[in-house]
Design a protein around this motif. Sequence first.
Motif, short mmCIF file in Angstrom:
data_model
loop_
_atom_site.label_atom_id
_atom_site.label_comp_id
_atom_site.label_asym_id
_atom_site.label_seq_id
_atom_site.Cartn_x
_atom_site.Cartn_y
_atom_site.Cartn_z
N PHE A 126 0.72 3.89 -3.07
CA PHE A 126 0.40 5.27 -2.72
C PHE A 126 1.42 6.23 -3.31
O PHE A 126 1.07 7.26 -3.91
N GLN B 163 0.97 6.56 -6.99
CA GLN B 163 -0.18 7.42 -7.31
C GLN B 163 0.20 8.90 -7.20
O GLN B 163 -0.25 9.72 -8.00
N LEU C 92 -2.81 4.37 5.63
CA LEU C 92 -1.46 3.82 5.69
C LEU C 92 -0.97 3.72 7.13
O LEU C 92 -0.32 2.74 7.51
N ASN D 179 0.82 -1.21 0.00
CA ASN D 179 0.00 0.00 0.00
C ASN D 179 0.86 1.27 0.00
O ASN D 179 0.49 2.27 -0.62
N TRP E 208 -5.58 12.19 -0.75
CA TRP E 208 -4.25 11.79 -0.26
C TRP E 208 -4.21 11.75 1.27
O TRP E 208 -3.59 10.85 1.85
N GLN F 233 -5.78 8.61 2.47
CA GLN F 233 -4.92 7.45 2.24
C GLN F 233 -3.76 7.41 3.23
O GLN F 233 -3.33 6.33 3.65
#
Length: 344
Positions: free
Chosen positions: A202, A205, A315, A198, A308, A311
């Motif tokens: 991330f 991205q 995380l 992940n 973001w 996310q």
Amino acid sequence: MTAAVKHYFEIEHNLIISDDCITCVPLEGEGKVEDRVNLLYTNLINNSEWLEAVSSADVILWATHSQGTPVSVRLLHRLLERGHIHTHRQSVGLLAMAGIAHGPFPYLKGSLIVKYFEADAARELFEFMDSESDISQKFRASLVAILDRGTRVTLVASMQDQVVPLYSAIISAIQHPNILRSIYIDSHIYYVDDFLINLITFALQLRNAGLSDHGLLTHISDVLAGNLYAFEGGHSTIYEERHVYGMAVQHLFETLPLGRCVLIDPPVQPVNPKIHPFQAKAVKNPYCLPWAMRGICEDPGIISHPTWSKQLEHLHSLFEAWQPTNPKLHSVKLRLEPWSLAMI
């Protein structure tokens, strides 16, 4: 690639593409980068059927792997320069799988396989570790040129790659809206809630959205190295997966001008490729990884964005639950511990 194109149009557009609509041009050859470029160019020019297919095509989809990446970029640049490909009426997409853009893992330079058994072509690849080397300069100039001409470049790294670091496969030293970065993960190591997976996706991205990963992908690359002497996938299984090719097809057909997809925060005006110097190091400073994570967590463009920031929170929860078992991953957990404490 042919199967990926047919599958895409059948599933997405209910359209069956016949075989006579697609011409495959399998260019093959051995040797150092420039030798291969010259050889493949000659082979293409001398085959009138292939050359006509390339020059008259509406769409050109180009797939390449490993050392073929710098070769393909140089060859595509030459074809553009000499008028065999016309981007004002042709759409071009390049898929680079596990491409050696910043060289192989530095520690492989002393490997017995490279030192005694591989040819000069393999040893030349280590010159890509230095962006100031002659071959790197040529490659970079060609990459900038094909991006300037509108080529959609899809870069796919491979998890547990035994030869090519993540930062090399995604060409971390260049940024441009026409570049899409991704990673291929063998099914036997994929776990949806794995923190490391992940974290990497991330950061990719962020790069795809035109944001900085603050060097995280570079400093996490060594942890992902596969075993050179074990058959565990990685470098040599990526090109067997149809979905990898499908991503390049989607990138070309679903982004502007053929499609409607754009970056989350698209540039107001066309931008020139941003290219930075790069020097691969055999030994990396372990403190760079937490510093990169700090940079992400303090980046205004990231923490002020709802997607973001959400996310990042996810995380953090995955990190808290992460219990790595091998020494390399345990080292990552230890180095990122300050990030966890800062979130409390």
